[in-house]
Design an enzyme around this catalytic site. Structure first.
Site: not given
Ligand SMILES: *Cc1c(COP(=O)(O)O)cnc(C)c1O
Length: 375
Positions: A45, A263
């Protein structure tokens, strides 16, 4: 082999982001070996946590991954183009009107509510085919998923559901903290629910779970962050780093004792200083809070092999680094310094920036010169 992906020419931008495809593949194989005989998926993702969906997908496929998770239908569609034969799950569920996208591109929704299940069943009925999907059961995170009672309701009519239940899934809220009591409770609840669905593969573990107790592994683990070299658990070091980020020195200047940088004049230097101004800032994903001030030290970058602290606030497109301790002959305007790599990881930026490595990775800028390296 060093592969150029469509990118911005180096002379037109302030930084070079290199993704080490070999490390990515090794991290996958490492986790897959640790969890066997459970199967190891890969979570892609958010553009594969910022490193690039398509090249990451190809790399994981070559390393043996066959099951993939993305958050959104649009990500699923991109992934399907990259991997025609992969099993692809879309975590955020079945958005209204998205059913044809799932059907056309052979994507599997992770159904997270009774309404979504009904919608998928209606779509399957219209197609005349019991298409596969996962069902997400909430075990205490209260984000997505059926309530346990709803899962029991589904189990009761298990033999007449109008789709193929290909995977039962839940998500751990606290597995990064090894002793957190919620993990044991979630495990127990998930075991009880999985027992109601004999023969259906089950999946509970994210990276932290995959690198933890075997009881968390079930049939399929779903690592994300650990694949990309981020820290998944408070009690373990990350696997191999995957991302290197080098930033261009736009200018080197002298700052006199008592003068401020940046800044808000937030940090005054305490000695005659040499300051390198780098051509990258918070618009490139560097957390603004990781700058320095009179009250707090900033994150560090590597300049000619030395760790040098940021000085003053991070601007949108620029940041300043104190290079007083680097011999003058070792560093010049136009050189590149290392912001990620050489022992500096996304989690170091996260600590200084008041965030987590995940956010640093997924925020990595879109205006770097990007290189995908695979030897
Ligand atoms: C993002 C996600 C993962 C992976 O999680 P990590 O902590 O990056 O390993 C697995 N399952 C679900 C449902 C997620 O949303």
């Amino acid at each position: 082999m060093s592969e150029r992906i469509p990118t911005i020419p180096i002379e037109e931008t302030g930084g070079r982001l290199t993704v080490d495809g070999t490390a990515l593949a090794e991290n996958y194989r490492e986790i897959a070996a640790r969890v066997a005989p459970a199967q190891c998926a890969a979570v892609l993702k958010a553009d594969a946590y910022g490193v690039g969906l398509e090249p990451a997908a190809a790399t994981f496929w070559r390393a043996g991954a066959r099951v993939f998770f993305v958050a959104l239908p649009i990500e699923g569609r991109r992934l399907r183009t990259a991997l025609p034969d992969a099993t692809i799950y879309v975590l955020n569920g079945l958005f209204e009107g998205s059913e044809p996208v799932f059907g056309t591109h052979d994507l599997r929704p992770v159904l997270g509510s009774v309404e979504e299940i009904a919608r998928w069943e209606a779509f399957c009925a219209a197609q005349g085919e019991a298409l596969p999907a996962a069902v997400h059961v909430d075990t205490g995170m209260n984000r997505l998923g059926l309530a346990p009672a709803e899962a029991i309701g589904l189990a009761d009519r298990r033999n007449e559901v109008g789709f193929t239940l290909a995977l039962l899934l839940s998500h751990l809220a606290c597995a990064d903290e090894p002793l957190h009591p919620l993990t044991a409770r979630q495990l127990e609840d998930f075991q009880a629910i999985a027992a109601l669905f004999p023969g259906v593969p089950a999946s509970l573990a994210n990276s932290a779970g995959a690198l933890g107790d075997r009881a968390l592994h079930f049939d399929l683990v779903r690592p994300g962050i650990a694949l990309y070299g981020g820290r998944a658990r408070a009690d373990q070091l990350p696997l191999r780093p995957v991302v290197t980020l080098e930033l261009r020195i736009a200018q080197i200047r002298t700052v006199h004792e008592g003068e401020a940088v940046g800044y808000g004049a937030a940090e005054r230097v305490r000695r005659l200083s040499r300051v390198a101004v780098l051509s990258a800032g918070y618009a490139d994903g560097l957390p603004r809070f990781a700058g320095g001030s009179d009250l707090k030290r900033g994150a560090c970058v590597l300049v000619a092999g030395r760790r040098c602290p940021l000085v003053g606030r991070i601007s949108m497109d620029l940041l300043a680094v104190d290079i007083t301790d680097v011999p003058e002959d070792d560093v010049h305007a136009g050189d590149f310094v290392t912001a990620l790599g050489g022992g500096i990881g996304v989690d170091d930026w996260a600590v200084h920036g008041g965030t987590i490595g995940y956010e640093v990775l997924t925020s990595l800028g879109r205006r770097y010169h990007r290189v995908w390296r695979e030897d």
